[in-house]
Design a protein around this motif. Structure first.
Motif, PDB file in Angstrom:
ATOM      1  N   LYS A 195       0.850  -1.186   0.000  1.00  0.00           N
ATOM      2  CA  LYS A 195       0.000   0.000   0.000  1.00  0.00           C
ATOM      3  C   LYS A 195       0.887   1.238   0.000  1.00  0.00           C
ATOM      4  O   LYS A 195       1.780   1.382   0.831  1.00  0.00           O
ATOM      5  N   MET A 200      -4.422   0.775  -2.032  1.00  0.00           N
ATOM      6  CA  MET A 200      -4.234  -0.636  -1.708  1.00  0.00           C
ATOM      7  C   MET A 200      -4.169  -1.437  -3.007  1.00  0.00           C
ATOM      8  O   MET A 200      -5.090  -1.429  -3.805  1.00  0.00           O
ATOM      9  N   ASP A 202      -4.750  -4.411  -4.164  1.00  0.00           N
ATOM     10  CA  ASP A 202      -5.378  -5.704  -3.867  1.00  0.00           C
ATOM     11  C   ASP A 202      -6.218  -6.225  -5.021  1.00  0.00           C
ATOM     12  O   ASP A 202      -6.977  -7.187  -4.860  1.00  0.00           O
ATOM     13  N   VAL A 222      -0.577  -5.718   5.507  1.00  0.00           N
ATOM     14  CA  VAL A 222      -0.303  -4.751   4.451  1.00  0.00           C
ATOM     15  C   VAL A 222       0.890  -3.909   4.884  1.00  0.00           C
ATOM     16  O   VAL A 222       1.057  -3.612   6.073  1.00  0.00           O
TER      17      VAL A 222
END
Length: 317
Positions: A195, A200, A202, A222
């Protein structure tokens, strides 16, 4: 053809004697004769007419001699230019790069460069946050970006290479949790996420032929440091998406294994960029060349170890 051989030819033509030429060049007469023979064999022509009393140029030698002298002059000029450039690698290089590159590949590479050039000084700015050249006092940065981004930011740069990315897991993770065989199974595994700037990462993109997939992954941890993601992966606590450069040593040592190799992850580009063309110094050109060589060596090692296929990582020019 050796420069030393050309020097012998010119000196023999000048003195009309192999022995006299050898004496002036501080070598044996036999070595001088061998040098002349090498040149004549490579040209397929006899350059000298030899008698018991003297040696003189043949018609072919008369034509070749001025060309030989010109070639020797150019070679010596080139050698002097290289020597001058090597001697001019000095001063201070203020360089920025990601934490992962700084701790691993670039740390070793820059140590080697500085050991060969003791007059070179280094000021390293290591952070995953994007550096500001003027605020942070940096001359050159190593960045993942595109040619269009370099141009849009009015930067000057050298493309180092394209970089493939892999999904990796440690043998201990695979032993405990298994390796996913499909992207659907990947979404059930723990992944290790990066991050930066509140973004983020993801949602992972994959390709298989013409098909494109975007998978939302889950994670129990993270971090804003790419090297921690790599270390977590080696620790066996999840699956990571990493660049081939960042995990090459772990893959070669068996600390990590590639998974889901039937899918491709979009490549990124590595650039060495500067805010001004005037900052391109012999030291920066040397670092660029050494980095390209190091990347190509890593690529060859991964191919030879059957960790990746040749077409997965195009060779840098």
């Amino acid at each position: 053809m050796k420069i030393a051989d050309l020097q012998v030819l010119i000196k023999v033509a000048e003195l009309h004697s192999i022995t006299a030429a050898a004496n002036q060049l501080d070598m044996s007469s036999s070595a001088a004769s061998v040098a002349l023979k090498r040149i004549e064999e490579s040209l397929g022509a006899q350059l000298f007419v030899r008698t018991t009393r003297q040696i003189r140029l043949s018609p072919e030698g008369e034509r070749y001699l001025p060309i030989c002298q010109q070639a020797l002059d150019l070679l010596q000029q080139g050698q002097m230019a290289i020597n001058e450039e090597l001697q001019s690698i000095n001063g201070e290089v203020k360089m920025a790069m990601s934490s992962e590159m700084g701790r691993n590949l670039m740390r070793i590479l820059l140590n080697d460069v500085m050991s060969k050039h003791p007059n070179l000084k280094l000021r390293l700015h290591v952070s995953d946050s994007r550096v500001d050249f003027y605020r942070d006092g940096v001359d050159v940065a190593l960045r993942a970006m595109t040619k269009e981004a370099v141009q849009n930011l009015n930067l000057y740069g050298f493309k180092i290479c394209n970089i493939p990315h892999f999904l990796c897991a440690s043998p201990s993770y695979i032993s405990e949790f298994g390796a996913p065989d499909t992207l659907e199974e990947l979404s059930e595994h723990n992944t290790l996420l990066y991050k930066l700037y509140e973004v983020m990462h993801d949602a992972w993109e994959f390709y298989q032929g013409e098909d494109k997939y975007k998978i939302k992954v889950k994670s129990d941890r993270v971090v804003n440091d790419g090297d921690i993601v790599r270390r977590w992966c080696v620790d066996g606590v999840g699956i990571a998406k990493k660049s081939a450069i960042d995990v090459s040593q772990d893959l070669l040592a068996g600390r990590l294994k590639r998974i889901l190799t039937d899918y491709q992850i979009p490549m990124t580009e590595m650039w060495l960029v500067l805010p001004s063309r005037q900052l391109i110094s012999p030291a920066i050109r040397l670092i660029r060349d050494e980095l390209k060589q190091s990347v190509n060596e890593l690529r060859e090692k991964l191919i030879n170890a059957a960790i990746l296929e040749e077409e997965e990582w195009p060779k840098s020019d």
